[in-house]
Design a protein around this motif. Structure first.
Motif, short mmCIF file in Angstrom:
data_model
loop_
_atom_site.label_atom_id
_atom_site.label_comp_id
_atom_site.label_asym_id
_atom_site.label_seq_id
_atom_site.Cartn_x
_atom_site.Cartn_y
_atom_site.Cartn_z
N TYR A 111 0.84 -1.19 0.00
CA TYR A 111 0.00 0.00 0.00
C TYR A 111 0.88 1.24 0.00
CZ TYR A 111 0.45 0.45 5.19
OH TYR A 111 0.90 0.58 6.48
N ARG A 196 -6.32 -1.07 3.57
CA ARG A 196 -7.33 -0.74 2.57
C ARG A 196 -7.27 0.74 2.22
NH1 ARG A 196 -12.29 -1.91 6.16
NH2 ARG A 196 -11.12 -0.26 7.19
N PRO A 326 -6.67 -4.59 -3.08
CA PRO A 326 -7.93 -4.80 -2.36
C PRO A 326 -8.11 -6.24 -1.92
CG PRO A 326 -8.33 -4.57 -4.71
CD PRO A 326 -6.88 -4.24 -4.48
#
Length: 367
Positions: A111, A196, A326
């Motif tokens: 991420y 997320r 995701p």
């Protein structure tokens, strides 16, 4: 506490830094070549698991890179991150027990955090912006071969790779280029890729003299124990949660590395300093607030985090996740309906994703 930043506008056309490319190419020879795929396979992001496999993440290689730019570069950097995320989705796979394959790096986490830099991140009431943004990449891989493969396919398949290398050279603020390893986490057996988009973050980079290594290692072990006892993992069950008293996290990792003269060349000389990168993501901003409020002042790591000569960057709720792989996330108590009923009818069972180790005898040796 951070090094001065070169704010010259990066060139709009790709320009590959040959020295960095040579260094990265040299690192490719450190590991055995990956298996070449002989038949076409569906490029599922998460393959079906056929057999049990080693899910431990401690000791696995970690890449943490932070680029600092003036705020007027925001649009350009956002576009670069969008392009990078698409490249990662197209070429990488979330680890689910797969064997290593050429052209398909396996990762445990990916991420990117975008941070509005402030003068005093620890002062959550009065945060004066510096006019700069920090973009922090957090990538965890299964093996060093996967890190090498990541670099190779970035060079071969991503047209923005030269631009990113140039930015690392001109605006790099903190860099552990795949030679770090995971030394602390919330649960060493949790599923991969749990952060997320939209999650609020805490992140920081610490660089300390080698003489403090053992003390700082011990401080992070203490911090890890505290995190596991006081935080929850996931979104909660049936809406029952209180982020101000027991914060919900979606990712917590501490990476350790030895600083190199050239951060992009793992074969370059070491400076004698030790680097630590901490990456935490929270379900809500209240989780960060709760984290800070319940943190006991006697935590040993606080004396290092409040020393500006050691802290190279810090984000305490000023950042959020803008790119990720995701993946559905439930909670630290429920992971599927079956486990939910198991929890009701057999409450003595250990809940999924509570803080802990796969095998304490193996995992605690990460430091």
């Amino acid at each position: 506490g951070g090094a001065p930043t070169n704010t010259r506008r990066p060139p709009s056309t790709p320009h590959t830094n040959t020295k960095m490319q040579a260094s990265l190419s040299a690192s490719f020879t450190r590991t055995a070549p990956l298996r070449v795929r002989t038949a076409a396979k569906p490029r599922d992001r998460v393959a079906m698991r056929a057999v049990a496999y080693d899910k431990k993440s401690k000791g696995k290689p970690s890449l943490v890179g932070v680029i600092k730019v003036p705020k007027h570069f925001e649009h350009e950097m956002d576009a670069l991150v969008v392009s990078h995320e698409a490249h990662m989705h197209d070429t990488h796979v979330v680890y689910n027990g797969q064997e290593a394959e050429e052209g398909r790096p396996r990762f445990l986490e990916y991420y990117v955090t975008k941070i509005n830099e402030v003068e005093d991140p620890l002062d959550t009431k009065v945060s004066t912006p510096t006019g700069h943004l920090l973009y922090a990449w957090n990538e965890k891989y299964v093996s060093t071969a996967d890190v090498d493969e990541h670099m190779k396919i970035g060079d071969a398949k991503w047209d923005q790779f030269p631009k990113l290398l140039k930015l690392v050279k001109t605006n790099g603020h903190f860099m552990i280029a795949g030679h770090g390893k995971i030394v602390a986490n919330y649960n060493d057996c949790s599923e991969p890729c749990t952060a997320r988009k939209g999650d609020t973050t805490i992140s920081l980079g610490l660089v300390v003299p080698g003489r403090l290594e053992r003390d700082v290692d011990a401080a992070w072990r203490q911090h890890e124990r505290w995190m596991r006892k006081t935080h929850d993992f996931g979104e909660g069950v049936h809406g029952k949660y209180d982020d101000l008293t027991r914060p919900r996290i979606t990712q917590y990792t501490v990476t350790k590395a030895y600083e190199h003269v050239d951060p992009m060349d793992p074969l370059s000389a070491k400076t004698g300093n030790v680097m630590y990168a901490v990456e935490e993501s929270y379900v809500s901003p209240d989780g960060v607030k709760g984290h800070m409020e319940i943190a006991p002042p006697e935590l040993d790591i606080m004396k290092y985090l409040t020393n500006k000569s050691y802290v190279k960057y810090m984000d305490v709720g000023q950042g959020h996740v803008i790119a990720a792989m995701p993946r559905k996330l439930t909670s630290n108590i429920v992971s599927g309906l079956g486990k939910f009923f198991q929890q009701i009818f057999n409450p003595s069972k250990v809940a999924a994703y509570t803080g802990g180790e796969c095998d304490p005898d193996d995992c605690e040796e990460a430091f």
